[in-house]
Design a protein around this motif. Structure first.
Motif, PDB file in Angstrom:
ATOM      1  N   UNK A   1       0.860  -1.190   0.000  1.00 54.56           N
ATOM      2  CA  UNK A   1       0.000   0.000   0.000  1.00 54.56           C
ATOM      3  C   UNK A   1       0.896   1.240   0.000  1.00 54.56           C
ATOM      4  N   UNK A   2       1.085   1.811  -1.163  1.00 49.73           N
ATOM      5  CA  UNK A   2       1.969   2.957  -1.277  1.00 49.73           C
ATOM      6  C   UNK A   2       1.307   4.200  -0.685  1.00 49.73           C
ATOM      7  N   UNK A   3       2.096   5.062  -0.073  1.00 52.62           N
ATOM      8  CA  UNK A   3       1.544   6.278   0.539  1.00 52.62           C
ATOM      9  C   UNK A   3       0.907   7.204  -0.492  1.00 52.62           C
ATOM     10  N   UNK A   4       1.317   7.071  -1.741  1.00 52.96           N
ATOM     11  CA  UNK A   4       0.740   7.901  -2.791  1.00 52.96           C
ATOM     12  C   UNK A   4      -0.626   7.405  -3.228  1.00 52.96           C
ATOM     13  N   UNK A   5      -1.049   6.234  -2.695  1.00 48.34           N
ATOM     14  CA  UNK A   5      -2.356   5.701  -3.037  1.00 48.34           C
ATOM     15  C   UNK A   5      -2.315   4.573  -4.044  1.00 48.34           C
ATOM     16  N   UNK A   6      -1.138   4.171  -4.484  1.00 52.38           N
ATOM     17  CA  UNK A   6      -1.014   3.077  -5.435  1.00 52.38           C
ATOM     18  C   UNK A   6      -1.034   1.733  -4.716  1.00 52.38           C
ATOM     19  N   UNK A   7      -1.539   0.727  -5.411  1.00 49.00           N
ATOM     20  CA  UNK A   7      -1.603  -0.630  -4.859  1.00 49.00           C
ATOM     21  C   UNK A   7      -0.791  -1.557  -5.760  1.00 49.00           C
ATOM     22  N   UNK A   8       0.261  -2.142  -5.166  1.00 48.39           N
ATOM     23  CA  UNK A   8       1.095  -3.097  -5.893  1.00 48.39           C
ATOM     24  C   UNK A   8       0.672  -4.504  -5.476  1.00 48.39           C
ATOM     25  N   UNK A   9       0.442  -5.364  -6.467  1.00 51.13           N
ATOM     26  CA  UNK A   9      -0.010  -6.729  -6.186  1.00 51.13           C
ATOM     27  C   UNK A   9       0.898  -7.720  -6.910  1.00 51.13           C
ATOM     28  N   UNK A  10       1.280  -8.752  -6.158  1.00 49.70           N
ATOM     29  CA  UNK A  10       2.057  -9.846  -6.742  1.00 49.70           C
ATOM     30  C   UNK A  10       1.496 -11.160  -6.190  1.00 49.70           C
ATOM     31  N   UNK A  11       1.000 -11.997  -7.080  1.00 54.09           N
ATOM     32  CA  UNK A  11       0.440 -13.298  -6.700  1.00 54.09           C
ATOM     33  C   UNK A  11       0.967 -14.349  -7.668  1.00 54.09           C
ATOM     34  N   UNK A  12       1.458 -15.452  -7.124  1.00 54.90           N
ATOM     35  CA  UNK A  12       1.944 -16.559  -7.957  1.00 54.90           C
ATOM     36  C   UNK A  12       1.459 -17.890  -7.386  1.00 54.90           C
ATOM     37  N   UNK A  13       1.142 -18.803  -8.295  1.00 56.55           N
ATOM     38  CA  UNK A  13       0.710 -20.147  -7.899  1.00 56.55           C
ATOM     39  C   UNK A  13       1.930 -21.016  -7.652  1.00 56.55           C
ATOM     40  N   UNK A  14       1.918 -21.735  -6.544  1.00 53.96           N
ATOM     41  CA  UNK A  14       3.004 -22.673  -6.301  1.00 53.96           C
ATOM     42  C   UNK A  14       2.517 -24.123  -6.250  1.00 53.96           C
ATOM     43  N   UNK A  15       1.202 -24.324  -6.265  1.00 54.90           N
ATOM     44  CA  UNK A  15       0.651 -25.685  -6.331  1.00 54.90           C
ATOM     45  C   UNK A  15      -0.605 -25.630  -7.185  1.00 54.90           C
TER      46      UNK A  15
END
Length: 231
Positions: free
Chosen positions: A163-177
């Motif tokens: 949750x960036x203070x500037x209001x940006x949302x960074x998302x990282x999701x990866x499948x491992x199974x």
């Protein structure tokens, strides 16, 4: 004058004298008693005067003047200045977010500086009728969160938000199974946006290389995630 007559005259005279003497004696007694009473009364008076004079003179103590008690004025409470500013504004992240490729939709429906609850939905890039989704609740530390999930297809993945203070949302999701037979699985690495993309990019990125021998696609040995992902 005959002898008897003179004798009577003397007796009469003697009787008168006796009466006079008796009266005088009575008057004298009365005067004596009156004198004694006067003397006693005077003695009592003098004794009373002496007793009064023997009492020490007492200086009157001035009465203390009551000092008015000042009315306490309420002191306005000063709002403490936080030494550590909040990492981000949780309310600004509530709502729906979209990945730049248009395939991931995240709806944050509950968020605070301590936790976040959201739904994750991933659409198949080749067939939009195919999708996988999950409901997740995770702890927030600072301005980030890490989580595990198990989606509706049975895939298991690990993800993180920033949750960036500037209001940006960074998302990282990866499948491992990856679940057997699943055609859609969690895979997102994007700066999210509030605007839904008009068209989604054909998802060649759905190609997925999974090494069944290692169970360590995301750097997490399979088996340790069981207490983290949300069903």
């Amino acid at each position: 004058m005959s002898k008897n007559k003179r004798k009577k005259q003397r007796l009469k005279t003697a009787l008168i004298l006796l009466i006079i003497l008796f009266i005088l004696a009575g008057l004298g007694g009365m005067l004596l008693v009156s004198h004694r009473n006067k003397v006693a009364k005077e003695q009592r008076k003098q004794a009373a005067i002496a007793a009064l004079e023997s009492i020490p003179e007492v200086t009157a103590t001035p009465m203390a003047t009551a000092t008015p008690i000042p009315t306490a004025m309420p002191t306005p409470s000063v709002t403490p200045i936080p030494t550590i500013l909040p990492s981000f504004d949780p309310e600004s992240y509530r709502g729906t977010w979209y990945s730049t490729d248009g395939l991931t939709t995240i709806n944050i429906y509950e968020i605070s500086l301590d936790s976040v609850s959201f739904t994750y939905k991933r659409v198949n890039g080749k067939n939009s009728s195919l999708f996988a989704e999950a409901d997740v609740t995770a702890e927030v530390a600072g301005n980030a969160t890490q989580f595990y999930l198990k989606d509706s297809e049975g895939n298991k993945a690990k993800g993180e938000f920033v949750f960036d203070k500037s209001g940006k949302l960074y998302v990282k999701v990866k499948t491992y199974k990856r679940a057997d037979g699943s055609k859609t699985y969690p895979k997102t690495e994007s700066i999210m946006t509030r605007e839904e993309p008009m068209e989604s990019t054909p998802a060649a990125e759905q190609e997925f290389s999974y090494d069944e021998s290692g169970d360590n696609v995301y750097g997490i040995p399979y088996g340790e995630e069981e207490t983290y992902y949300a069903e």
